[in-house]
Structure formats: structure tokens, C-alpha cells
Design an enzyme around this catalytic site. Sequence first.
Site, PDB file in Angstrom:
ATOM      1  N   LYS A   1      42.758   8.434  59.435  1.00 18.71           N
ATOM      2  CA  LYS A   1      43.399   7.284  58.775  1.00 18.71           C
ATOM      3  C   LYS A   1      42.417   6.569  57.841  1.00 18.71           C
ATOM      4  O   LYS A   1      42.751   6.257  56.704  1.00 18.71           O
ATOM      5  CB  LYS A   1      43.919   6.331  59.868  1.00 18.71           C
ATOM      6  CG  LYS A   1      44.646   5.111  59.358  1.00 18.71           C
ATOM      7  CD  LYS A   1      45.618   4.574  60.393  1.00 18.71           C
ATOM      8  CE  LYS A   1      44.957   3.702  61.455  1.00 18.71           C
ATOM      9  NZ  LYS A   1      44.446   2.416  60.937  1.00 18.71           N
ATOM     10  N   SER A   2      41.217   6.312  58.340  1.00 18.39           N
ATOM     11  CA  SER A   2      40.237   5.576  57.517  1.00 18.39           C
ATOM     12  C   SER A   2      39.916   6.333  56.230  1.00 18.39           C
ATOM     13  O   SER A   2      39.831   5.742  55.150  1.00 18.39           O
ATOM     14  CB  SER A   2      38.934   5.383  58.304  1.00 18.39           C
ATOM     15  OG  SER A   2      39.138   4.531  59.395  1.00 18.39           O
TER      16      SER A   2
ATOM     17  N   ARG B   1      46.194 -11.828  61.887  1.00 19.66           N
ATOM     18  CA  ARG B   1      44.816 -11.311  61.977  1.00 19.66           C
ATOM     19  C   ARG B   1      43.878 -12.084  61.047  1.00 19.66           C
ATOM     20  O   ARG B   1      44.271 -12.465  59.938  1.00 19.66           O
ATOM     21  CB  ARG B   1      44.815  -9.804  61.683  1.00 19.66           C
ATOM     22  CG  ARG B   1      45.610  -9.070  62.757  1.00 19.66           C
ATOM     23  CD  ARG B   1      45.605  -7.594  62.583  1.00 19.66           C
ATOM     24  NE  ARG B   1      44.286  -7.031  62.794  1.00 19.66           N
ATOM     25  CZ  ARG B   1      44.000  -5.749  62.622  1.00 19.66           C
ATOM     26  NH1 ARG B   1      44.958  -4.918  62.238  1.00 19.66           N
ATOM     27  NH2 ARG B   1      42.794  -5.301  62.837  1.00 19.66           N
TER      28      ARG B   1
ATOM     29  N   GLN C   1      35.763  -2.729  57.912  1.00 18.11           N
ATOM     30  CA  GLN C   1      36.717  -3.251  56.921  1.00 18.11           C
ATOM     31  C   GLN C   1      36.063  -4.340  56.088  1.00 18.11           C
ATOM     32  O   GLN C   1      36.198  -4.383  54.865  1.00 18.11           O
ATOM     33  CB  GLN C   1      37.965  -3.791  57.621  1.00 18.11           C
ATOM     34  CG  GLN C   1      38.767  -2.671  58.279  1.00 18.11           C
ATOM     35  CD  GLN C   1      39.972  -3.170  59.042  1.00 18.11           C
ATOM     36  OE1 GLN C   1      40.180  -4.364  59.193  1.00 18.11           O
ATOM     37  NE2 GLN C   1      40.771  -2.245  59.543  1.00 18.11           N
TER      38      GLN C   1
ATOM     39  N   ASP D   1      38.238   1.754  68.275  1.00 18.57           N
ATOM     40  CA  ASP D   1      39.674   2.048  68.394  1.00 18.57           C
ATOM     41  C   ASP D   1      39.990   2.896  69.626  1.00 18.57           C
ATOM     42  O   ASP D   1      41.155   3.072  69.981  1.00 18.57           O
ATOM     43  CB  ASP D   1      40.176   2.771  67.131  1.00 18.57           C
ATOM     44  CG  ASP D   1      40.180   1.840  65.927  1.00 18.57           C
ATOM     45  OD1 ASP D   1      40.208   0.607  66.116  1.00 18.57           O
ATOM     46  OD2 ASP D   1      40.152   2.354  64.792  1.00 18.57           O
TER      47      ASP D   1
HETATM   48  C1  S3P Z   1      38.645   0.563  60.180  1.00 21.30           C
HETATM   49  C2  S3P Z   1      37.714  -0.250  60.779  1.00 21.30           C
HETATM   50  C3  S3P Z   1      37.890  -0.819  62.126  1.00 21.30           C
HETATM   51  C4  S3P Z   1      38.968  -0.077  62.913  1.00 21.30           C
HETATM   52  C5  S3P Z   1      40.201   0.142  62.091  1.00 21.30           C
HETATM   53  C6  S3P Z   1      39.881   0.970  60.859  1.00 21.30           C
HETATM   54  C7  S3P Z   1      38.390   1.056  58.822  1.00 21.30           C
HETATM   55  O1  S3P Z   1      38.273  -2.172  62.011  1.00 21.30           O
HETATM   56  O2  S3P Z   1      39.274  -0.795  64.077  1.00 21.30           O
HETATM   57  O3  S3P Z   1      41.190   0.800  62.842  1.00 21.30           O
HETATM   58  O4  S3P Z   1      39.099   1.979  58.353  1.00 21.30           O
HETATM   59  O5  S3P Z   1      37.470   0.537  58.177  1.00 21.30           O
HETATM   60  P1  S3P Z   1      37.209  -3.366  61.877  1.00 21.30           P
HETATM   61  O6  S3P Z   1      36.549  -3.275  60.557  1.00 21.30           O
HETATM   62  O7  S3P Z   1      38.031  -4.629  62.020  1.00 21.30           O
HETATM   63  O8  S3P Z   1      36.247  -3.177  63.016  1.00 21.30           O
END
Ligand code: S3P
Length: 424
Positions: A19-20, A119, A165, A310
Site C-alpha cells: 500500500k505504501s 486523526r 507519513q 501496522d
Molecule cells: C504509512 C506510515 C505509517 C503506517 C501507515 C502507512 C506510510 O503511518 O501506519 O499505515 O505509508 O507512510 P504513520 O506515519 O502515522 O506512522
Amino acid sequence: MELKASKALQGTIDVAPDKSISHRAVMMGSIAKGTTEIDNFLMGEDCLSTIECFRKMGVPIEMRGSRVTVTGRGLRGLQEPRELLYTGNSGTTTRLLCGLLAPQNFTSVLDGDASIRKRPMNRVIHPLQEMGAKLSGRDGSFTPITITGTALKGIEYTLPVASAQLKSALILAGLYAEGDTVILEPKPSRNHTELMINGFGGAISTEINRITVKPAEELYGHKIVVPGDISSAAFFLVAGLIVPGSEIRIKNVGLNPTRTGILDVLKAMGASITIEENKHNIEPSGDLIVKHSVLRGTEIGGDLIPRLIDELPILAVAAAFAEGTTVIKDAEELKVKESNRIDAMEKELQKAGVDVAATEDGMIVRGGRPVHGAIFESYHDHRIAMSMAVLALAAEGDSQIRNHQCISISYPGFFDTISSLQNR
Ligand code: S3P
């Protein structure tokens, strides 16, 4: 969704694409020059939200099967969207877009679903404002957020939380800023943004926890093959470990070391997992072979947390089937995910007879008690729904997962993959 205790899970599977990496491929492809072809793109709702946002900014994006072709508009080629940019359930889309939209020469408005509206966005709004950005959120820190594009300047910023993120939002803003942007991370988090931007011709350097972003003239489109998502593989790793007689090969899983905390923890718990690495691309990947194992409790905290953030709900399930106590700590971030995952897992595991207690920054699971089926709630959180579904496969008696549709956020074919392992 009704689930029964399962017989042994056996076979070879592919899991949902990462996904990322899928999100980032569309984002970088959109601001690059030329074509970006993305193979094995995750057709989950979150990533589709990202595609829709960029289409609204004039980026041609075609989808055929699991291939996505992005005709990049160049670093300064995005167009002002006529409508609100709707980010659905996706924190990654919302936060990364804050950073990318702040330096554009137009105004935009971001909003998402009921979960996104709760959030915290102040973590991105504040440092971007320090860079000169004009963003204003509802009550200061929530969506809807209005972003009036303006010129930015590079800053040096220490992240208050280890969040990829947040880091990525600042990196994207930094591409457009005057001067270097320096980001100090308290603990290393996933570095897909850094790797991909450098693959597209950008200049980001990392020295331990210090990331320096050089402003970019232009980025150039690239071919990307998205590996399987280790966060999705996690459900099948734990299913294979806790359902007696199981043996599963999970093909082509992303093995970026910033994401492999789950493998370290499961191995420390006594799991039989073999890793067969593939040829290294921008991102490392390989096959994982998991066999049913007797697990023991462990402690999960410190630098490990961002490397498996996650996976903590499914690790709590593994802990319920392990002998002894598992302590999860330093994970207060779990409270601000798609749901409050500490509260959610405490409530749902207790329904199954598990001895679990929430703490301020995690939970304590005393494993080894009999685990039984129940009617579980998802809290509209894909990872809670999948965690409880995996528990149900190894629990005594029948279970039900209420509001399981949210699983399509990250893993549209989840139940089909389970069935394929049962019908052998
Ligand atoms: C993600 C970062 C994580 C993760 C999320 C995806 C990303 O969040 O929990 O599912 O794709 O950069 P955080 O940056 O809030 O830790």
C-alpha cells in the site's frame, strides 16, 4: 462474515501489493516528467483515493488490470482542482498531500471520511507552516484542511513522532523549497519515499536518523513493480503459525528493513519462517515460508515499533496463542490509527477469552489460555477486521466479523486467499 475453526492452511499465495509503495508511485509519477508504469498496483480503496485526487489535478492515470500508467505533469505541472480532494480513509494520502500541495501555485481543500476527520493533522500542519506554508485545518488540526499554495523555505526539523507519513510530507514539500530541508527522525521509519524519489532522479541523503532533501529541478518517470505488502503478509504469517499443520509460501513480499520488524519479533517468539530473497530492485523482496510453530511470549518496544507499527494488532493475536507473556510498549501511536487499536484489540481479544490488558502505550497479553470464537467488531478498521478473522481460524467454535467490508481498504481479496489455502 462467518468464520469457522480452520483445518491446516497449505499452499502458495501472493498477498496484496504494498500500500505504501502504491500510493507513492502514483504521487511521484504525477509530479515527474514522462510516463510512470506501475505493475502490481494495489487496487485497494486507499490507493484508489490517491489516484482520484491526482486525476482531479489534471494528471492522466490509466488502469488496466493491476497495471497503472501515470502520465506525469512535471514538478510544477499539477492543475488547480475544481473540487475538494477526497482522501477517503487514507492517512497516507491526506498527510503526504498536505506536503505536496503546500508549495503549489493554487488553492486546494482536503477532506476524508469520519475516521480521517478524527486523526491528528497538526503534526504535518505545524512544520509545514514553519516552512512558510499556508494551511488551515478545522479546529486547527483536523480535516477539512484548506491549503493556499505559496513559496516555501527549507528548515531543520526534529520529528516529535516517528511517522513516515509526516517525514514524507516534509520531504515532498522540501522538493519545492528554497534551500535544503533537514529532517531528524527519533527512530527510523519506512523510507519508501526517499528510495523512490532518488530512483526518479531526486537527491535525498540519509545519515543514520538525519535526512537531507535537496530542492529538485525535475523528477523523471520510472517503471515500478510493487512487491507484496509485508503488512498484508503478516496476517498469513500468523495464520500459518497458529493453525496446526499449516505450511504457507508467501511469494514476493517487500523486505525493506524498515518494514521487517514483524519477522524479527515472530522469530524471537519461536516461529519457523524461512526467507528466500529475490534479486534486489529499488526495494528488496523475497518469498516467506511459514510453518505452524509453538510460540512463546516476547517484549516489543523501542526502535522496533515503527518497523512493525501496522502489524501490532496481528502480533497481539499471535501473543494470545503463545505461551507466556507478551508486552507491547512505546506504541501510543496505535491510538491514532484508523481506530484506537489499543482499545479495539483489548475489547475484541477479551471477547475471545484472551487475558489482555491495555496500557498507556501498548498492551500486555498473557497467552496460552483457550481461545474461542465470538462476534467480533471491526471498528471499520481493516487491520482489526483481518486480525480477528485470523484469530477465528485458530479459535474453538464459530466467529463472526461485523463490518468486515473495510478490509477492501488494503486487501480486497483477503477471504479468497484464505479459501485458497483451505481447499487443498
Ligand atoms: C504509512 C506510515 C505509517 C503506517 C501507515 C502507512 C506510510 O503511518 O501506519 O499505515 O505509508 O507512510 P504513520 O506515519 O502515522 O506512522
